[in-house]
Design a protein around this motif. Structure first.
Motif, PDB file in Angstrom:
ATOM      1  N   ASP A  10       0.870  -1.157   0.000  1.00 19.66           N
ATOM      2  CA  ASP A  10       0.000   0.000   0.000  1.00 19.66           C
ATOM      3  C   ASP A  10       0.916   1.218   0.000  1.00 19.66           C
ATOM      4  O   ASP A  10       2.029   1.164   0.532  1.00 19.66           O
ATOM      5  CB  ASP A  10      -0.889  -0.017   1.242  1.00 19.66           C
ATOM      6  N   MET A  50     -14.630   7.217  -4.172  1.00 17.56           N
ATOM      7  CA  MET A  50     -14.303   5.919  -4.748  1.00 17.56           C
ATOM      8  C   MET A  50     -15.504   4.986  -4.717  1.00 17.56           C
ATOM      9  O   MET A  50     -15.729   4.196  -5.646  1.00 17.56           O
ATOM     10  CB  MET A  50     -13.132   5.304  -3.974  1.00 17.56           C
ATOM     11  N   ILE A  63      -7.591   7.644  -9.966  1.00 17.48           N
ATOM     12  CA  ILE A  63      -7.499   8.360  -8.694  1.00 17.48           C
ATOM     13  C   ILE A  63      -7.123   9.820  -8.910  1.00 17.48           C
ATOM     14  O   ILE A  63      -7.590  10.704  -8.187  1.00 17.48           O
ATOM     15  CB  ILE A  63      -6.508   7.651  -7.751  1.00 17.48           C
ATOM     16  N   SER A 121      -1.450  -0.282  -5.124  1.00 16.85           N
ATOM     17  CA  SER A 121      -2.147   0.896  -4.652  1.00 16.85           C
ATOM     18  C   SER A 121      -3.343   1.195  -5.533  1.00 16.85           C
ATOM     19  O   SER A 121      -3.370   0.827  -6.713  1.00 16.85           O
ATOM     20  CB  SER A 121      -1.180   2.090  -4.679  1.00 16.85           C
ATOM     21  N   ASN A 122      -4.315   1.899  -4.966  1.00 17.85           N
ATOM     22  CA  ASN A 122      -5.412   2.409  -5.783  1.00 17.85           C
ATOM     23  C   ASN A 122      -4.978   3.593  -6.640  1.00 17.85           C
ATOM     24  O   ASN A 122      -5.685   3.984  -7.567  1.00 17.85           O
ATOM     25  CB  ASN A 122      -6.591   2.806  -4.899  1.00 17.85           C
ATOM     26  N   SER A 144      -0.763  -1.037 -10.093  1.00 19.39           N
ATOM     27  CA  SER A 144      -1.902  -0.247  -9.626  1.00 19.39           C
ATOM     28  C   SER A 144      -3.194  -1.035  -9.783  1.00 19.39           C
ATOM     29  O   SER A 144      -3.338  -1.879 -10.681  1.00 19.39           O
ATOM     30  CB  SER A 144      -1.988   1.039 -10.459  1.00 19.39           C
ATOM     31  N   ALA A 145      -4.166  -0.704  -8.940  1.00 13.87           N
ATOM     32  CA  ALA A 145      -5.507  -1.258  -9.108  1.00 13.87           C
ATOM     33  C   ALA A 145      -6.088  -0.895 -10.461  1.00 13.87           C
ATOM     34  O   ALA A 145      -7.007  -1.565 -10.947  1.00 13.87           O
ATOM     35  CB  ALA A 145      -6.415  -0.752  -7.985  1.00 13.87           C
ATOM     36  N   GLU A 146      -5.536   0.145 -11.072  1.00 25.42           N
ATOM     37  CA  GLU A 146      -5.957   0.551 -12.416  1.00 25.42           C
ATOM     38  C   GLU A 146      -5.853  -0.616 -13.401  1.00 25.42           C
ATOM     39  O   GLU A 146      -6.661  -0.735 -14.324  1.00 25.42           O
ATOM     40  CB  GLU A 146      -5.076   1.716 -12.870  1.00 25.42           C
ATOM     41  N   TYR A 151     -10.911  -1.310  -7.374  1.00 24.93           N
ATOM     42  CA  TYR A 151     -10.175  -0.721  -6.262  1.00 24.93           C
ATOM     43  C   TYR A 151     -10.055  -1.725  -5.119  1.00 24.93           C
ATOM     44  O   TYR A 151     -10.957  -2.544  -4.888  1.00 24.93           O
ATOM     45  CB  TYR A 151     -10.900   0.515  -5.714  1.00 24.93           C
ATOM     46  N   LYS A 152      -8.942  -1.657  -4.400  1.00 27.74           N
ATOM     47  CA  LYS A 152      -8.919  -2.359  -3.119  1.00 27.74           C
ATOM     48  C   LYS A 152     -10.056  -1.809  -2.260  1.00 27.74           C
ATOM     49  O   LYS A 152     -10.336  -0.608  -2.320  1.00 27.74           O
ATOM     50  CB  LYS A 152      -7.573  -2.127  -2.410  1.00 27.74           C
ATOM     51  N   VAL A 157      -7.922  -7.329  -7.016  1.00 31.20           N
ATOM     52  CA  VAL A 157      -6.653  -6.609  -6.961  1.00 31.20           C
ATOM     53  C   VAL A 157      -5.568  -7.494  -6.330  1.00 31.20           C
ATOM     54  O   VAL A 157      -4.479  -7.654  -6.884  1.00 31.20           O
ATOM     55  CB  VAL A 157      -6.806  -5.295  -6.183  1.00 31.20           C
ATOM     56  N   ASP A 181      -7.290  -2.939   4.765  1.00 30.29           N
ATOM     57  CA  ASP A 181      -6.594  -3.407   3.568  1.00 30.29           C
ATOM     58  C   ASP A 181      -5.974  -4.774   3.824  1.00 30.29           C
ATOM     59  O   ASP A 181      -6.089  -5.707   3.013  1.00 30.29           O
ATOM     60  CB  ASP A 181      -5.510  -2.384   3.207  1.00 30.29           C
TER      61      ASP A 181
END
Length: 235
Positions: A10, A50, A63, A121-122, A144-146, A151-152, A157, A181
């Motif tokens: 994270d 989010m 984000i 990470s988000n 990335s969560a992308e 998203y987390k 993810v 998380d």
């Protein structure tokens, strides 16, 4: 404990001091504003905004763009409704310039000697890459969560990160300063390491950093985490 092959991190709050970085920038640029309150208000909008994406109210949104939506919402409350567009764009990029906690760069260098290290990470890839360049973060991978369009704490993810590296979930460890998380990562089969960041929300709002028995490891900082992982590896 089987030593993890991949450590995923994270970022906001765990690796970088978002509160201190934003408050310092606001104090420099807009000294008339309560910089502590501004930083907290900007971050407070993160999960609700989010959630609008996760519920389907908004389509997939980076984000960076969510941060800008929140920024535009909070500016009037701080007397900054007339901020020009170029200043808004520049201020929104402060998330790309966040400073790491003091232990991070040296700690990551140690951890990298024995493990693959990656963000999880988000934050979007562009943001995380600029941040790494700015802060000197020696990632093996910026993930990335992308990548997963989720998203987390969505399980896609955590499981997706393991799959990208052709690993079983139990061969991956999430390192984070947030128990929610870590709980979601454990539910997906990952190992977990909690990092104490008592002043994530500023010195005026210290947070509880008590150990949680379900985490694989609990560490004061990244150096302490490296000590523990080295001890397990050599045992």
């Amino acid at each position: 404990m089987a030593p993890p092959q991949l450590l995923v991190f994270d970022v906001f709050g765990t690796v970088v001091d978002w509160h201190g970085s934003i408050a310092a920038e606001m104090a420099r640029l807009y000294p008339q504003v309560d910089s502590n309150a501004f930083a907290l208000a900007w971050r407070a909008g993160y999960k609700p905004t989010m959630a609008r994406v996760m519920s389907g109210e908004l389509g997939w949104t980076r984000i960076d763009d969510l941060h800008r939506m929140i920024l535009d919402d909070i500016l009037p409350g701080f007397g900054l409704s007339n901020m020009p567009e170029n200043e808004r764009r520049s201020l929104n990029r402060v998330w790309h310039r966040l400073h790491p906690w003091p232990d991070v760069v040296a700690g990551l260098a140690r951890l990298k000697r024995q493990h693959l290290i990656s963000t999880l990470s988000n934050g979007n890839i562009g943001l995380l890459t600029h941040m790494a360049k700015h802060a000197g973060l020696p990632w093996d991978c910026v993930l990335s969560a992308e990548v997963f369009r989720a998203y987390k704490p969505d399980a896609r993810v955590y499981l997706g990160a393991a799959d990208l590296f052709d690993l079983q979930p139990g061969q991956v460890m999430l390192v984070a300063a947030h128990q929610d998380d870590l709980a979601a990562a454990r539910a997906s089969g990952l190992q977990t390491a909690y990092i104490e960041r008592p002043f994530e929300f500023g010195a005026q709002q210290p947070k509880d950093v008590s150990p949680h028995p379900d985490n694989t490891l609990h560490a004061r900082d990244f150096g302490h985490l490296a000590d523990q992982l080295d001890a397990h590896r050599l045992a």
